[in-house]
Design a protein around this motif. Structure first.
Motif, short mmCIF file in Angstrom:
data_model
loop_
_atom_site.label_atom_id
_atom_site.label_comp_id
_atom_site.label_asym_id
_atom_site.label_seq_id
_atom_site.Cartn_x
_atom_site.Cartn_y
_atom_site.Cartn_z
N SER A 167 -30.46 23.16 2.13
CA SER A 167 -31.27 22.04 2.60
C SER A 167 -32.41 21.69 1.65
CB SER A 167 -31.87 22.37 3.98
OG SER A 167 -30.87 22.53 4.95
N ILE A 168 -32.72 20.40 1.62
CA ILE A 168 -33.91 19.87 0.92
C ILE A 168 -33.95 20.33 -0.53
CG2 ILE A 168 -36.38 19.37 1.18
CD1 ILE A 168 -36.23 20.35 4.01
N ASN A 169 -32.83 20.19 -1.21
CA ASN A 169 -32.78 20.32 -2.66
C ASN A 169 -32.56 18.92 -3.21
OD1 ASN A 169 -32.91 23.25 -3.63
ND2 ASN A 169 -31.49 23.39 -1.92
N GLU A 170 -33.64 18.21 -3.47
CA GLU A 170 -33.58 16.79 -3.75
C GLU A 170 -32.99 16.46 -5.12
OE1 GLU A 170 -37.61 15.68 -3.19
OE2 GLU A 170 -37.56 16.01 -1.01
N GLU A 171 -32.86 17.46 -6.00
CA GLU A 171 -32.36 17.19 -7.34
C GLU A 171 -30.87 17.46 -7.48
OE1 GLU A 171 -34.79 18.65 -10.58
OE2 GLU A 171 -36.40 19.06 -9.16
N ILE A 172 -30.28 18.08 -6.49
CA ILE A 172 -28.85 18.41 -6.62
C ILE A 172 -28.03 17.14 -6.40
CG2 ILE A 172 -28.45 19.04 -4.19
CD1 ILE A 172 -26.80 21.41 -5.26
N THR A 173 -27.07 16.91 -7.29
CA THR A 173 -26.24 15.70 -7.21
C THR A 173 -24.80 16.01 -6.85
OG1 THR A 173 -25.73 15.80 -9.58
CG2 THR A 173 -27.66 14.50 -8.91
N LYS A 174 -24.41 17.27 -6.98
CA LYS A 174 -23.01 17.62 -6.76
C LYS A 174 -22.91 19.05 -6.25
CE LYS A 174 -18.57 17.97 -9.22
NZ LYS A 174 -17.91 17.87 -10.54
N VAL A 175 -22.02 19.26 -5.30
CA VAL A 175 -21.69 20.59 -4.83
C VAL A 175 -20.28 20.89 -5.32
CG1 VAL A 175 -21.28 22.05 -2.82
CG2 VAL A 175 -23.19 20.45 -2.82
N PRO A 176 -20.07 21.99 -6.05
CA PRO A 176 -18.75 22.25 -6.64
C PRO A 176 -17.67 22.37 -5.57
CG PRO A 176 -20.10 24.22 -6.74
CD PRO A 176 -21.01 23.11 -6.30
N ASN A 177 -16.50 21.86 -5.90
CA ASN A 177 -15.38 21.94 -4.96
C ASN A 177 -14.99 23.38 -4.66
OD1 ASN A 177 -13.49 20.20 -3.42
ND2 ASN A 177 -11.95 21.30 -4.60
N ALA A 178 -15.41 24.31 -5.55
CA ALA A 178 -15.11 25.73 -5.33
C ALA A 178 -15.66 26.24 -4.02
CB ALA A 178 -15.67 26.56 -6.50
N ILE A 179 -16.66 25.55 -3.47
CA ILE A 179 -17.24 25.96 -2.19
C ILE A 179 -16.20 25.90 -1.07
CG2 ILE A 179 -18.03 23.72 -1.34
CD1 ILE A 179 -20.66 24.98 -0.61
N CYS A 180 -15.17 25.09 -1.28
CA CYS A 180 -14.15 24.92 -0.25
C CYS A 180 -13.21 26.12 -0.14
CB CYS A 180 -13.35 23.65 -0.50
SG CYS A 180 -14.40 22.17 -0.54
N ARG A 181 -13.38 27.10 -1.06
CA ARG A 181 -12.61 28.33 -0.94
C ARG A 181 -13.23 29.31 0.06
NH1 ARG A 181 -12.37 28.19 -6.90
NH2 ARG A 181 -13.72 30.01 -6.98
N LEU A 182 -14.41 28.98 0.58
CA LEU A 182 -15.13 29.88 1.49
C LEU A 182 -14.58 29.72 2.90
CD1 LEU A 182 -18.75 29.32 0.14
CD2 LEU A 182 -17.14 31.13 -0.47
N GLN A 183 -13.44 30.29 3.14
CA GLN A 183 -12.78 30.06 4.42
C GLN A 183 -13.37 30.86 5.57
OE1 GLN A 183 -8.51 30.05 4.16
NE2 GLN A 183 -8.55 28.29 2.79
N SER A 184 -14.39 31.70 5.28
CA SER A 184 -15.12 32.37 6.35
C SER A 184 -16.42 31.65 6.69
CB SER A 184 -15.45 33.82 5.94
OG SER A 184 -14.28 34.58 5.78
N LEU A 185 -16.75 30.59 5.93
CA LEU A 185 -18.03 29.90 6.11
C LEU A 185 -18.09 29.24 7.48
CD1 LEU A 185 -20.60 29.39 4.40
CD2 LEU A 185 -19.66 27.14 3.88
N GLN A 186 -19.17 29.55 8.21
CA GLN A 186 -19.35 28.98 9.55
C GLN A 186 -20.45 27.93 9.59
OE1 GLN A 186 -20.29 32.56 11.68
NE2 GLN A 186 -18.16 33.19 11.91
N THR A 187 -21.47 28.09 8.73
CA THR A 187 -22.64 27.20 8.75
C THR A 187 -22.93 26.71 7.34
OG1 THR A 187 -23.61 28.41 10.62
CG2 THR A 187 -25.09 27.04 9.31
N LEU A 188 -23.07 25.38 7.19
CA LEU A 188 -23.39 24.78 5.89
C LEU A 188 -24.45 23.70 6.10
CD1 LEU A 188 -22.91 24.30 2.87
CD2 LEU A 188 -21.01 22.80 3.48
N TYR A 189 -25.60 23.90 5.46
CA TYR A 189 -26.70 22.93 5.55
C TYR A 189 -26.85 22.21 4.21
CZ TYR A 189 -28.16 25.19 9.91
OH TYR A 189 -28.20 25.68 11.19
#
Length: 390
Positions: A167-189
């Motif tokens: 949350s509130i990282n105003e300079e980030i422009t992209k989240v890597p698609n690799a994050i989609c491998r986190l199949q245990s992830l329950q919460t993403l802000y």
């Protein structure tokens, strides 16, 4: 042939292990013969540069992309200094020796470097490797408000990660698609990331995701994205100034319990392919949606489950629908700063579960709902708690 090769290793376990790691998966007899009959075994130690023939042989048999990475390691200090695999991978990246041509898919350089490292480790070219188990066991990562500019794709290796706060990282422009491998992830802000250009394209692969808060510069949600998150229970969409519609799929709506929509100037809530899908929505909070002139039709699907409906600062909301009277589970209704809202539906007395009604900064509606004297008071006289200040 295996016994012949072991004898040629001269009783050195490292030599046996190194060659064994390369040959154990080889089923072609010629591969084994090439190792057994190589001329390198015949070199004298001084001719081989004081390198064991077995190790020299295993090096010459490396694929070119691995050989170059291993050769770079000769520059590292040999005084007992410890190196992390991430640092080594970044050294390789800096020297431009990570080859993307032989890998499949749109892999990030960090991912390729990790594959190289693990391959060289498996071939016993790295010794005394300590696996601290952080990519293995980490469950929670808090990176909110830290001026993050880039999230490394290695985040995708945290297979057991369940909670990620960006949350509130105003300079980030992209989240890597690799994050989609986190199949245990329950919460993403991802809320407050006001310059995030788009969500990861394979976000629907987060099959365990239950809570998602987001801010994005996208104008719409692509198909097979957020709308396909069937485990989603809480969705918050905040300050998406370009967003003009919700996901068209109803998979996520069928699983949602809480939905928060806040400060999305272009958002039209009616662009959902609603076909009478039964919903299980418990809470709906709407803040500052200037394009909303009426509640969306798809909300009727939550008539049996919705318990809280809160509408704030919707300057163009003109009326509440008559079908709101069918919301038999509604316990709390908040109407705040909606100046064009001047009356309540006729069927309000059917809301037998309604326990609290808050009306604030809706001047005409407040006048009509005054106890005993307002025109709309008979519609709400059964509600135990009616207040005019939120």
């Amino acid at each position: 042939m295996g016994k012949d090769i072991v004898r040629k290793c001269g009783g050195v376990p490292l030599a046996v292990k190194t060659l064994g790691s390369q040959l154990y998966s080889k089923t072609d007899e010629r591969e084994w013969k090439l190792v057994r009959d190589s001329e390198i075994w015949e070199l004298k130690q001084e001719d081989a540069g004081h390198i064991l023939p077995a190790l020299r042989l295993s090096y010459t048999r490396l694929p070119p992309h691995l050989r170059q990475c291993l050769a770079y390691c000769s520059h590292l200090q040999k005084d007992g200094t410890e190196y992390s695999s991430n640092a080594l991978i970044r050294y390789w990246m800096a020297h431009g020796i990570l080859d993307q041509s032989h890998v499949h898919g749109n892999m990030e350089l960090e991912d390729i470097g990790e594959l190289y490292f693990k391959d060289l480790w498996a071939r016993s070219f790295f010794q005394n490797v300590t696996d601290y188990g952080i990519f293995k066991y980490l469950r929670v990562v808090e990176l909110d408000r830290c001026s993050l500019q880039v999230l490394p794709s290695s985040i995708g290796s945290l297979k057991h990660l369940r909670y990620l706060n960006l949350s509130i990282n105003e300079e980030i422009t992209k989240v890597p698609n690799a994050i989609c491998r986190l199949q245990s992830l329950q919460t993403l802000y991802l809320d407050g990331c006001e310059n995030l250009e788009e969500l990861p394209r394979d976000i629907s692969e987060l099959i365990s995701l239950r809570t998602l808060d987001l801010t994005t510069k996208q104008t719409n949600f692509p198909e097979n994205g957020v709308g396909c998150l069937k485990s989603l229970r809480f969705l918050g969409i905040f300050e998406c100034s370009n967003l003009n519609s919700l996901p068209r799929e109803t998979s996520y709506l069928a699983s949602l319990r809480n939905l928060v929509l806040c400060s999305c100037e272009q958002l039209n809530l009616g662009n959902v392919n609603y076909q009478g899908t039964p919903l299980r929505l418990h809470k709906l909070d709407i803040f500052n949606l200037p394009r909303m002139v009426a509640l969306p039709e798809w909300l009727q699907g939550a008539a049996n489950t919705l318990q809280l409906l809160a509408i704030h600062e919707c300057e163009n909301l003109e009326a509440l629908p008559e079908w709101l009277a069918s919301f038999t589970s509604l316990r709390k209704l908040v109407l705040d700063s909606c100046p064009k809202l001047s009356s309540l539906p006729e069927g309000m007395r059917s809301l037998t579960s309604l326990r609290e009604l808050v009306i604030d900064d809706c001047l005409e509606l407040e006048r009509r709902c005054q106890r005993d004297i307002g025109e709309d008071w008979p519609k709400i006289s059964h509600v135990p708690h009616v207040s005019f200040q939120y």
